[in-house]
Design a protein around this motif. Sequence first.
Motif, PDB file in Angstrom:
ATOM      1  N   THR A  31       0.827  -1.203   0.000  1.00  0.00           N
ATOM      2  CA  THR A  31       0.000   0.000   0.000  1.00  0.00           C
ATOM      3  C   THR A  31       0.866   1.260   0.000  1.00  0.00           C
ATOM      4  O   THR A  31       1.886   1.310   0.674  1.00  0.00           O
ATOM      5  CB  THR A  31      -0.901   0.000   1.251  1.00  0.00           C
ATOM      6  OG1 THR A  31      -1.716  -1.178   1.218  1.00  0.00           O
ATOM      7  CG2 THR A  31      -1.791   1.215   1.310  1.00  0.00           C
ATOM      8  N   GLN A  61     -12.576   8.234   5.690  1.00  0.00           N
ATOM      9  CA  GLN A  61     -11.962   7.430   4.639  1.00  0.00           C
ATOM     10  C   GLN A  61     -10.464   7.244   4.799  1.00  0.00           C
ATOM     11  O   GLN A  61      -9.855   6.499   4.035  1.00  0.00           O
ATOM     12  CB  GLN A  61     -12.258   8.059   3.273  1.00  0.00           C
ATOM     13  CG  GLN A  61     -13.737   8.078   2.968  1.00  0.00           C
ATOM     14  CD  GLN A  61     -14.033   8.784   1.651  1.00  0.00           C
ATOM     15  OE1 GLN A  61     -13.150   9.022   0.843  1.00  0.00           O
ATOM     16  NE2 GLN A  61     -15.291   9.105   1.442  1.00  0.00           N
ATOM     17  N   TRP A  62      -9.874   7.896   5.786  1.00  0.00           N
ATOM     18  CA  TRP A  62      -8.424   7.871   5.964  1.00  0.00           C
ATOM     19  C   TRP A  62      -8.066   7.651   7.429  1.00  0.00           C
ATOM     20  O   TRP A  62      -8.822   8.020   8.329  1.00  0.00           O
ATOM     21  CB  TRP A  62      -7.814   9.185   5.492  1.00  0.00           C
ATOM     22  CG  TRP A  62      -7.899   9.366   4.017  1.00  0.00           C
ATOM     23  CD1 TRP A  62      -8.955   9.885   3.314  1.00  0.00           C
ATOM     24  CD2 TRP A  62      -6.915   9.019   3.063  1.00  0.00           C
ATOM     25  NE1 TRP A  62      -8.673   9.878   1.979  1.00  0.00           N
ATOM     26  CE2 TRP A  62      -7.422   9.348   1.788  1.00  0.00           C
ATOM     27  CE3 TRP A  62      -5.645   8.453   3.141  1.00  0.00           C
ATOM     28  CZ2 TRP A  62      -6.711   9.139   0.614  1.00  0.00           C
ATOM     29  CZ3 TRP A  62      -4.927   8.249   1.982  1.00  0.00           C
ATOM     30  CH2 TRP A  62      -5.454   8.586   0.737  1.00  0.00           C
ATOM     31  N   GLU A  76      -5.406   4.992   3.240  1.00  0.00           N
ATOM     32  CA  GLU A  76      -6.847   4.850   3.021  1.00  0.00           C
ATOM     33  C   GLU A  76      -7.374   3.722   3.898  1.00  0.00           C
ATOM     34  O   GLU A  76      -6.743   2.675   4.022  1.00  0.00           O
ATOM     35  CB  GLU A  76      -7.139   4.540   1.557  1.00  0.00           C
ATOM     36  CG  GLU A  76      -6.864   5.705   0.633  1.00  0.00           C
ATOM     37  CD  GLU A  76      -7.203   5.388  -0.799  1.00  0.00           C
ATOM     38  OE1 GLU A  76      -8.372   5.599  -1.184  1.00  0.00           O
ATOM     39  OE2 GLU A  76      -6.297   4.921  -1.511  1.00  0.00           O
ATOM     40  N   ASN A  77      -8.527   3.925   4.503  1.00  0.00           N
ATOM     41  CA  ASN A  77      -9.109   2.909   5.383  1.00  0.00           C
ATOM     42  C   ASN A  77      -9.351   1.588   4.656  1.00  0.00           C
ATOM     43  O   ASN A  77      -9.269   0.523   5.272  1.00  0.00           O
ATOM     44  CB  ASN A  77     -10.401   3.412   6.009  1.00  0.00           C
ATOM     45  CG  ASN A  77     -10.150   4.513   7.020  1.00  0.00           C
ATOM     46  OD1 ASN A  77      -9.039   4.680   7.517  1.00  0.00           O
ATOM     47  ND2 ASN A  77     -11.179   5.283   7.308  1.00  0.00           N
ATOM     48  N   THR A  78      -9.640   1.636   3.364  1.00  0.00           N
ATOM     49  CA  THR A  78      -9.879   0.402   2.609  1.00  0.00           C
ATOM     50  C   THR A  78      -8.625  -0.464   2.502  1.00  0.00           C
ATOM     51  O   THR A  78      -8.725  -1.660   2.227  1.00  0.00           O
ATOM     52  CB  THR A  78     -10.397   0.721   1.193  1.00  0.00           C
ATOM     53  OG1 THR A  78      -9.433   1.562   0.536  1.00  0.00           O
ATOM     54  CG2 THR A  78     -11.753   1.403   1.253  1.00  0.00           C
ATOM     55  N   SER A  82      -8.163  -6.889   8.328  1.00  0.00           N
ATOM     56  CA  SER A  82      -8.865  -7.292   9.545  1.00  0.00           C
ATOM     57  C   SER A  82      -7.964  -8.055  10.516  1.00  0.00           C
ATOM     58  O   SER A  82      -8.285  -8.194  11.688  1.00  0.00           O
ATOM     59  CB  SER A  82     -10.076  -8.156   9.182  1.00  0.00           C
ATOM     60  OG  SER A  82      -9.653  -9.291   8.462  1.00  0.00           O
TER      61      SER A  82
END
Length: 146
Positions: A31, A61-62, A76-78, A82
């Motif tokens: 990333t 979103q961040w 980015e959170n995406t 997990s």
Amino acid sequence: MSFSRRALLAVALAATPALAAEFRSLGDKPTILYDAPSTRADRLFAASRNYPFEVLVKLDQWTKVRDFNGEVAWVENTALGSRANVLVTVPLADVRAAPNAQSPLVFEAYKQVILEIVEPAANEWIKVRHRDGQQGYIRIAHVWGA
């Protein structure tokens, strides 16, 4: 402030538990991290998959994060996964069958190896799993991200 009030305040502060840091790891792909919460911001560096970060600030979103070396960036959170992971911080860390130094050695992990957290930390140890499936207990002092 009188001596007794200062003493009482000192006792109260000492008895207050410190807030534990929150850690998040990247997902299963490398990333890009940025200097601001936007893909139009300057790219600072790329981090490997599953790399753990300390969470500093969360937005919709961040997330602003800090890595083991103290570098601060936005992700980015995406891109956050997990699974919880830790990073080995010593040249060579022993991973044992049970949470004590006399337990049989399962494997050794070199510095910068990322291990998945299997069970929360207890006392001085945390149960981890290597990407090849081996699992055991490592000293919390030998990893970062828990």
